[in-house]
Design a protein around this motif. Structure first.
Motif, mmCIF file in Angstrom:
data_model
loop_
_atom_site.group_PDB
_atom_site.id
_atom_site.type_symbol
_atom_site.label_atom_id
_atom_site.label_comp_id
_atom_site.label_asym_id
_atom_site.label_seq_id
_atom_site.Cartn_x
_atom_site.Cartn_y
_atom_site.Cartn_z
ATOM 1 N N ALA A 86 23.504 -58.459 -13.521
ATOM 2 C CA ALA A 86 23.997 -58.722 -14.875
ATOM 3 C C ALA A 86 22.879 -58.642 -15.905
ATOM 4 O O ALA A 86 23.077 -58.148 -17.022
ATOM 5 C CB ALA A 86 24.675 -60.094 -14.922
ATOM 6 N N ARG A 87 21.691 -59.114 -15.557
ATOM 7 C CA ARG A 87 20.571 -59.102 -16.498
ATOM 8 C C ARG A 87 19.538 -58.028 -16.143
ATOM 9 O O ARG A 87 18.417 -58.048 -16.639
ATOM 10 C CB ARG A 87 19.896 -60.475 -16.522
ATOM 11 N N GLY A 88 19.939 -57.086 -15.307
ATOM 12 C CA GLY A 88 19.007 -56.080 -14.840
ATOM 13 C C GLY A 88 18.251 -56.579 -13.622
ATOM 14 O O GLY A 88 18.047 -57.776 -13.439
ATOM 15 N N LYS A 89 17.841 -55.644 -12.781
ATOM 16 C CA LYS A 89 17.126 -56.005 -11.569
ATOM 17 C C LYS A 89 15.663 -56.257 -11.884
ATOM 18 O O LYS A 89 15.025 -55.491 -12.609
ATOM 19 C CB LYS A 89 17.264 -54.895 -10.524
ATOM 20 N N CYS A 90 15.122 -57.338 -11.349
ATOM 21 C CA CYS A 90 13.735 -57.708 -11.615
ATOM 22 C C CYS A 90 12.778 -56.652 -11.056
ATOM 23 O O CYS A 90 13.044 -56.059 -9.999
ATOM 24 C CB CYS A 90 13.407 -59.057 -10.982
ATOM 25 N N PRO A 91 11.672 -56.424 -11.731
ATOM 26 C CA PRO A 91 10.653 -55.520 -11.203
ATOM 27 C C PRO A 91 10.191 -55.986 -9.829
ATOM 28 O O PRO A 91 10.065 -57.177 -9.561
ATOM 29 C CB PRO A 91 9.520 -55.622 -12.236
ATOM 30 N N GLY A 92 9.956 -55.018 -8.943
ATOM 31 C CA GLY A 92 9.501 -55.356 -7.605
ATOM 32 C C GLY A 92 10.604 -55.507 -6.587
ATOM 33 O O GLY A 92 10.324 -55.552 -5.381
ATOM 34 N N VAL A 93 11.861 -55.631 -7.027
ATOM 35 C CA VAL A 93 12.977 -55.695 -6.080
ATOM 36 C C VAL A 93 13.277 -54.272 -5.612
ATOM 37 O O VAL A 93 13.620 -53.408 -6.408
ATOM 38 C CB VAL A 93 14.223 -56.328 -6.718
ATOM 39 N N GLN A 94 13.146 -54.020 -4.334
ATOM 40 C CA GLN A 94 13.255 -52.664 -3.812
ATOM 41 C C GLN A 94 14.695 -52.171 -3.770
ATOM 42 O O GLN A 94 15.624 -52.942 -3.529
ATOM 43 C CB GLN A 94 12.658 -52.595 -2.409
ATOM 44 N N ASN A 95 14.867 -50.880 -4.010
ATOM 45 C CA ASN A 95 16.156 -50.239 -3.803
ATOM 46 C C ASN A 95 16.320 -49.944 -2.312
ATOM 47 O O ASN A 95 15.377 -49.495 -1.646
ATOM 48 C CB ASN A 95 16.249 -48.933 -4.588
ATOM 49 N N LEU A 96 17.517 -50.181 -1.802
ATOM 50 C CA LEU A 96 17.836 -49.926 -0.404
ATOM 51 C C LEU A 96 19.131 -49.133 -0.343
ATOM 52 O O LEU A 96 20.042 -49.367 -1.140
ATOM 53 C CB LEU A 96 17.988 -51.241 0.362
ATOM 54 N N ALA A 97 19.235 -48.202 0.593
ATOM 55 C CA ALA A 97 20.429 -47.356 0.681
ATOM 56 C C ALA A 97 20.791 -47.090 2.133
ATOM 57 O O ALA A 97 19.916 -46.869 2.972
ATOM 58 C CB ALA A 97 20.212 -46.038 -0.059
ATOM 59 N N THR A 98 22.084 -47.105 2.406
ATOM 60 C CA THR A 98 22.610 -46.829 3.738
ATOM 61 C C THR A 98 23.730 -45.807 3.642
ATOM 62 O O THR A 98 24.611 -45.921 2.783
ATOM 63 C CB THR A 98 23.145 -48.120 4.394
#
Length: 518
Positions: A86-98
């Motif tokens: 809601a407030r945008g993803k914090c810097p440093g939080v990694q993107n993950l994909a499956t």
């Protein structure tokens, strides 16, 4: 002497004025602009969003068993469920994909995004659970499934469903229309064009005899099975590249998950990627997957690595279109049903059927014994099976999680241990067997109003992946296990091991044979 304080660059400074000196003392820190921006964000997802889109391609020459489909335009539909912040993803939080690969009959979204709830009102959707854990999920309908291309003269033509089989001495019983052969009458039945015409004695069986064929037997336009595994390897490779481009995941790699017959498809994809595998795929997950013990067999049968190595009978299927019922739920051994009461969530089979019919309006207009009231059928392609065996498994080195319902009948449980043992070059691996889980384990629950087993009554034990002591069921265990594996490469905080989840959702570790140092 007079003191004054002012706010400057995020710090509160106190100025003490005297006749001979000016003393500056920093007291308390006030969170101001740069710090406020850093915390005005979300480290965990606040919701999910769903989208469907198509990937276009041209069918390559020499890819499909029926060369008539070469050079045609086709699309692969991808069902994506993503985390939102809601407030945008914090810097440093990694993107993950499956990338999640479905099995023999059901398409991607009905397999992995079932719109139904467990007894406590929790979602049965694996994609939603992973998205809420911060994992972007991509579930394609492979060619011939769901809303991906089926071809008008391929799976959209009811005349391409099976005819009766050859009679004694291979004498065709219906020479006007022709006869068919199949590699396996249990998964690709014969005579589906004639079903529901019946003999008036045996119960009617799902088929096309009334809708839409109106009692006719029609010759095929395509006279071979629809696809081999390499057809779908091409699809999966395209989805992998698309998921990496869209999600920009950690290290530009995705996790590959294969369910049921999707397991051999995932394994074949990794094998065909060759040197690119380590650059595109970080981890593997197999859920209720087939390996080298097929349904109804009592001994292991190692599939050949290449289709050309299959015996003629395994390449004999002479029709492309297969028909299945749209409802129902996988059974377990009759003696286990009382101990596993409450495993099928109320309304889940009906929700599955509704999703199937919504996804395929043409299939929804077929089937049944009344031309005015079609029951709907699940359309899927016929195919050959090869490419997943101990020799191939020994070439893999990606961390691998194997999840399997302990009560699985279509994919016998022994497949799980056989896979684990065959991954001889993999040191980061776990096999997890879930009691009271059938072949539909990723969508099964535990209803405490129907079974006392959902709470073992021991205050010190909590079901894996939960904070509540009442087990939500195998679907909860599966979702938590996949999420932990994608994020950390562990199950129950272990990088390697053999585990069994009991009928109350409690993890027990078995002897870790096959692990480093064991």
């Amino acid at each position: 002497m007079r003191a004054t304080s002012i706010l400057l660059h995020g710090f509160r400074y106190r100025f003490v004025c005297a006749a001979t000196s000016l003393v500056v003392a920093a007291s308390s820190v006030v969170i101001a602009a740069p710090f406020a921006r850093a915390q005005n964000c979300d480290r965990e997802p606040t919701g999910t969003q769903t989208s469907d889109y198509n990937l276009a391609f041209t069918v390559p020459q020499n890819l499909m068993p029926d060369s008539r489909f070469a050079d045609r335009s086709a699309t692969i539909r991808v069902h994506r469920v993503s985390p939102t912040y809601a407030r945008g993803k914090c810097p440093g939080v990694q993107n993950l994909a499956t990338v999640l690969v479905h099995g023999r009959a059901q398409p991607g979204s009905t397999t992995f995004d079932l719109r139904a709830q467990d007894a406590a009102g929790g979602s049965l959707s694996l994609q939603e659970a992973l998205a809420r854990a911060g994992i972007d999920t991509f579930a394609p309908d492979l060619l011939g499934y769901g809303r991906s291309t089926r071809f008008e003269d391929g799976l959209d033509d009811p005349a391409n469903a099976s005819l009766p089989g050859y009679g004694p001495g291979d004498t065709c019983a219906t020479p006007a229309a022709g006869c068919d052969k199949t590699r396996n009458a249990n998964i690709f039945p014969l005579n589906q064009q004639a079903r529901y015409l019946g003999d008036g004695i045996t119960p009617p069986i799902e088929g096309l005899g009334v809708n839409p064929l109106q009692g006719e037997l029609r010759p095929h336009k395509s006279h071979t099975y629809f696809a081999n595994i390499d057809v779908w390897v091409r699809d999966i490779m395209q989805v992998i590249d698309d998921a990496i481009a869209k999600a920009q995941p950690r290290a530009n790699k995705v996790v590959l998950l294969g369910y049921s017959f999707g397991g051999p498809r995932v394994a074949r994809t990794l094998y065909r990627l060759g040197e690119q595998a380590d650059r595109k795929v970080s981890q593997l997950v197999f859920v209720d997957s087939l390996f080298n013990r097929l349904p109804g067999q009592t001994t292991d049968v190692n599939l050949p690595t290449e289709e050309a190595q299959l015996p003629p009978v395994d390449r004999s299927t002479s029709f492309p279109l297969n028909i299945s019922p749209t409802g129902g739920w996988d059974p377990i051994s009759p003696g286990r049903e009382p101990a596993c009461a409450g495993r099928i969530p109320a309304g889940a089979p009906q929700a599955l059927k509704q999703q199937v019919l919504e996804l395929d309006p043409l299939g929804a207009s077929w089937g049944g014994s009344d031309a005015e009231l079609p029951t709907g059928v699940l359309r899927s392609p016929t195919f050959t099976l090869y490419g997943w065996n101990p020799t191939v498994a020994a070439t893999f080195d990606q961390p691998t999680l194997i999840l399997h319902g302990a009560e699985d009948l279509p994919a016998p449980l022994v497949n799980a241990d056989n896979m684990f043992n065959a991954l001889t070059s993999v040191t980061n691996k776990a096999v997890v067997k879930v009691e009271c889980g059938s072949h539909f384990m990723p969508a099964e629950g535990c209803d405490p109003t129907r079974s006392s087993r959902c709470d073992d009554g021991i205050p010190d034990t909590i079901p894996y992946g939960q904070t509540s002591q009442v087990w939500a069921g195998p679907h909860s265990t599966a979702a938590a296990a996949v999420a932990e594996w994608v994020k950390r490469g562990t199950f129950n905080s272990k990088e390697c091991g053999r585990f069994r989840v009991n009928a109350s959702g409690i993890v027990n570790e078995e002897a870790p044979t096959g692990c480093p140092g064991a």
